[in-house]
Design a protein around this motif. Structure first.
Motif, short mmCIF file in Angstrom:
data_model
loop_
_atom_site.label_atom_id
_atom_site.label_comp_id
_atom_site.label_asym_id
_atom_site.label_seq_id
_atom_site.Cartn_x
_atom_site.Cartn_y
_atom_site.Cartn_z
N UNK A 67 0.82 -1.21 0.00
CA UNK A 67 0.00 0.00 0.00
C UNK A 67 0.85 1.26 0.00
N UNK B 268 3.54 4.04 -1.64
CA UNK B 268 3.69 4.60 -2.99
C UNK B 268 5.02 4.22 -3.63
N UNK C 42 5.71 -1.89 -7.48
CA UNK C 42 5.99 -3.26 -7.03
C UNK C 42 7.31 -3.80 -7.56
N UNK D 140 -2.30 -10.25 -8.46
CA UNK D 140 -3.04 -10.09 -7.21
C UNK D 140 -2.80 -11.29 -6.31
N UNK E 3 -16.21 -7.03 -7.48
CA UNK E 3 -15.01 -7.87 -7.54
C UNK E 3 -15.39 -9.34 -7.33
N UNK F 242 -9.48 -3.51 0.38
CA UNK F 242 -8.29 -3.88 -0.40
C UNK F 242 -8.30 -3.23 -1.78
N UNK G 115 -7.27 0.38 -1.12
CA UNK G 115 -5.83 0.62 -0.95
C UNK G 115 -4.99 -0.07 -2.03
N UNK G 116 -5.61 -0.34 -3.13
CA UNK G 116 -4.97 -0.66 -4.44
C UNK G 116 -4.20 -1.97 -4.50
N UNK G 117 -4.42 -2.90 -3.58
CA UNK G 117 -3.74 -4.18 -3.79
C UNK G 117 -4.62 -5.14 -4.59
N UNK G 118 -5.91 -4.84 -4.69
CA UNK G 118 -6.78 -5.59 -5.59
C UNK G 118 -7.35 -4.63 -6.62
N UNK G 119 -7.60 -5.15 -7.81
CA UNK G 119 -8.15 -4.34 -8.89
C UNK G 119 -9.64 -4.64 -9.02
N UNK H 138 -0.42 5.07 -7.55
CA UNK H 138 0.66 5.65 -6.73
C UNK H 138 0.19 6.92 -6.03
N UNK I 268 -1.95 5.86 -3.16
CA UNK I 268 -1.18 5.33 -2.03
C UNK I 268 -0.48 6.43 -1.25
N UNK I 269 -0.15 7.54 -1.95
CA UNK I 269 0.49 8.66 -1.24
C UNK I 269 -0.46 9.30 -0.24
N UNK J 82 -2.61 2.83 5.79
CA UNK J 82 -3.38 1.58 5.85
C UNK J 82 -2.96 0.73 7.04
N UNK K 196 -3.77 -2.95 7.74
CA UNK K 196 -4.49 -4.14 7.28
C UNK K 196 -4.86 -5.03 8.45
N UNK L 26 -3.78 -7.91 9.51
CA UNK L 26 -2.66 -8.30 10.36
C UNK L 26 -1.66 -7.15 10.37
#
Lengths: 389, 241
Positions: free
Chosen positions: A220, A222, A225, A385, B9, B45, B48-52, B70, B73-74, B78, B80, B82
């Motif tokens: 998460x 910026x 990856x 993903x 999704x 998720x 916060x852009x880890x899933x599309x 990006x 995310x700036x 987050x 999560x 855990x």
């Protein structure tokens, strides 16, 4: 780029605190190869020396029938043992490797000029005994040949009559050439300890990070990856490089203490050779780091990654095995095969042979290319993903 | 400011989120409330852009989560499900790592980390390895870590789950402070009381869809139940039918 450097630095520090990574990459890996190597060569050297010097133990049944033969054997470093009651059973149960039986009719046939029978009790399925049985057989044929010559001379015939052909071996192997078989193991150990050096970091940075739950927050941030994964791969490479340098250094030290010259070997491993070895090996770090990261990215847990990697780590060492079995000669075209080319080049370096620069360059180019492909694949896998598991 | 429009999704044949829309305003705490498996975490998720997302749109401070991940995310911090700290690093090192990844360096980063340690009351264990932290300590360090870049939006996935009473109270206090700073706080929970105690606005999600939205009072009114838990159950049942 900044993100990648940050990840790189953090992984180095993080894993420096991790005893398991530190132990395998900086201690176990580099020590294992050279020590194992010293032990193995030490054993081989001892066995070779023993075989030449040690008397051959040979129980003889009916020694009284052939005093001359027995005297000949004693002159030739044979230690005569009393006749066992049952020659066949002592050979079968391994008490003796070989037993010589001189039958009762030996003196009579010998005097008559007929072929006099001798019997060797052997166990052909016992490979350990093969050396001693063939040694006994050689001695007896040597005795027979000598008697034959003497008999011909007594009849005024030149012994050359029985030798229409004479075979001479012209041995072209140099002393150093012979040492190569043993030193071939060295490449294997260097490769192995290098891969082990980066293994835990490769697992920790991918499967381990996912299992701990630290991958999700990391994604998460910026930072692209590919920068994250490249930073991790770079850290893996760093530990592999340390491991490689330590291993080669230790090898050059260990080789000073292994009495290779006893075997008539002339292997030298100067500082220059060590450096050359490291340079030849370095591109393979990319292949190893890329391969391990790709495999670890597919797995769901630390344990699973560990299991897979221990199996996969055999793959890069396969070409070396094949080369050893096929006794491949180095050639330009073979330099395009990663791991095989490193093996062949390092063997040449140890032999003190001049290595064409084009060989080294092709090896570096092809290995770097494979490494780049694997690392690219790892970055692709990180875009999925499913990487979150 | 977070705006979500008809987000969808699926994972294979399983539709996890089936058209979720809501908006979360600055200076407010918005709670995503729903039973386990309702699609709360999947929605977060995607934010916060880890899933599309398969379809639909989500904007964070006006930036699209798919087009400009990006930038998104700036502007988000987050936490999560855990905490995901690095066990070999100290609390301070854990926070500093994120500061550096956010582009903060040198004295600026050190100051920023020190300020967070002070603000979240981590000082006692700031220089101990995270290995031996309690669940509450881990959560606080992870929260500090997510705030290093002073994000306008804070996303928390079940932040109080597994915490004891004291730790929960302190965390709630911190979350209220974040709101009072004028940030947009979006959290998920399956605990009714938690959301009632904390949130200015509630989005009830059931089976991948929004079944009710509004302030706790308004949800009570709409359902006709005085007890919020009854209202929650009612909303879920009427949403399912």
């Amino acid at each position: 780029m900044a993100g990648m450097l940050t990840v790189f630095r953090k992984e180095i520090v993080d894993n420096f605190y991790d005893r398991r990574t530190l132990f395998t990459s900086l201690l176990f890996g580099p020590l294992f190869g050279p020590l194992m190597f010293a032990l193995m060569t030490g054993l081989i050297i001892n066995r070779t020396i023993d075989a030449a010097d040690e008397a051959l133990e040979l129980p003889v049944v009916g020694a009284e029938h052939a005093p001359n033969l027995v005297a000949f054997l004693e002159q030739n470093n044979v230690e005569l043992k009393p006749a066992p009651d049952d020659p066949e059973s002592v050979v079968r149960d391994g008490t003796h490797d070989v037993v010589l039986i001189i039958p009762d009719d030996y003196p009579q046939r010998f005097r008559a000029g007929e072929p006099a029978r001798l019997q060797l009790v052997i166990d052909q399925s016992d490979s350990r005994a093969a050396k001693n049985t063939s040694r006994a057989r050689r001695l007896l044929s040597g005795y027979s040949a000598r008697l034959g010559t003497m008999r011909l001379q007594a009849r005024g015939v030149s012994s050359m009559v029985t030798q229409p052909i004479m075979i001479e071996d012209i041995d072209v192997s140099t002393p150093t050439g012979r040492s190569v078989l043993i030193l071939g193991m060295m490449t294997y150990f260097i490769l192995f300890s290098m891969l082990i050096g980066g293994m835990y970091l490769a697992i920790d940075a991918t499967a381990g990070e996912r299992e701990r739950g630290s991958l999700e927050p990391l994604l998460t941030l910026p930072v692209a990856r590919h920068q994250l994964i490249l930073g991790k791969i770079a850290a893996t490479c760093f530990y592999m490089l340390i491991s490689l340098i330590l291993t080669v250094t230790l090898f050059s030290i260990v080789l000073r203490f292994v009495p290779l010259e006893v075997l008539g070997m002339n292997a030298s491993f100067s500082a220059g050779s060590a450096l050359h070895t490291i340079v030849v090996m370095m591109p393979f770090i990319l292949v190893g780091a890329g391969l391990m990261t790709v495999v670890a990215s597919f797995t769901h847990s630390y344990k699973e990654a560990q299991t897979w990697l221990s199996a996969i780590l055999i793959v890069p060492t396969l070409p070396i095995l094949i080369a050893a079995v096929q006794s491949l000669k180095p050639a330009f075209s073979l330099m395009s095969v990663p791991s095989l080319s490193q093996h062949l080049l390092i063997t040449e370096i140890i032999k003190n042979e001049a290595v064409p620069i084009s060989w080294t360059l092709l090896s570096i180019a092809s290995t770097t290319l494979l490494g780049a492909v694997l690392i690219w694949l790892a970055t692709r896998l990180y875009q999925r993903e499913a990487i979150l598991g | 400011m977070i705006e979500v429009e008809n987000l969808r999704k699926s994972f294979g044949k399983v539709a996890a989120v089936r058209g979720v829309s809501f908006s979360a305003a600055d200076g407010k705490i918005t709670g995503l409330l729903g039973p386990n498996g309702a699609g709360k975490s999947t929605t977060l998720r995607m934010l916060y852009t880890v899933l599309r997302p398969d379809s639909g749109r989500a904007l964070v401070n006006g930036h699209d989560v798919v087009q400009e991940p990006l930038r998104v995310r700036q502007s988000i911090g987050v936490l999560p499900h855990s905490a995901g700290l690095y066990p070999n690093l100290t609390a301070r090192q854990n926070i500093a790592y994120y500061a550096e990844l956010h582009g903060l360096h040198g004295a600026v980063a050190d100051q920023c980390v020190a300020a967070l340690i002070e603000r979240l009351d981590i000082g006692d264990y700031a220089d101990r390895r995270a290995k031996g932290f309690s669940h509450g300590q881990r959560t606080r360090v992870a929260l500090a870590r997510s705030l290093v870049h002073e994000p306008r939006n804070v996303l928390l996935d079940e932040p109080t789950s597994g915490l004891d009473v004291m730790a929960t109270r302190r965390l709630r206090e911190l979350i209220r402070q974040l709101r009072d700073d004028g940030r947009c706080v979006l959290l998920s929970s399956h605990v009714m009381q938690e959301v009632a105690a904390l949130c200015d606005q509630i989005v009830i999600i059931g089976d991948g869809k929004v079944v009710a939205t509004g302030s706790p009072d308004r949800i009570r009114q709409q359902s006709g139940y005085q007890d919020l838990e009854d209202a929650f159950v009612h909303a879920l049942q009427s949403g399912a039918s």
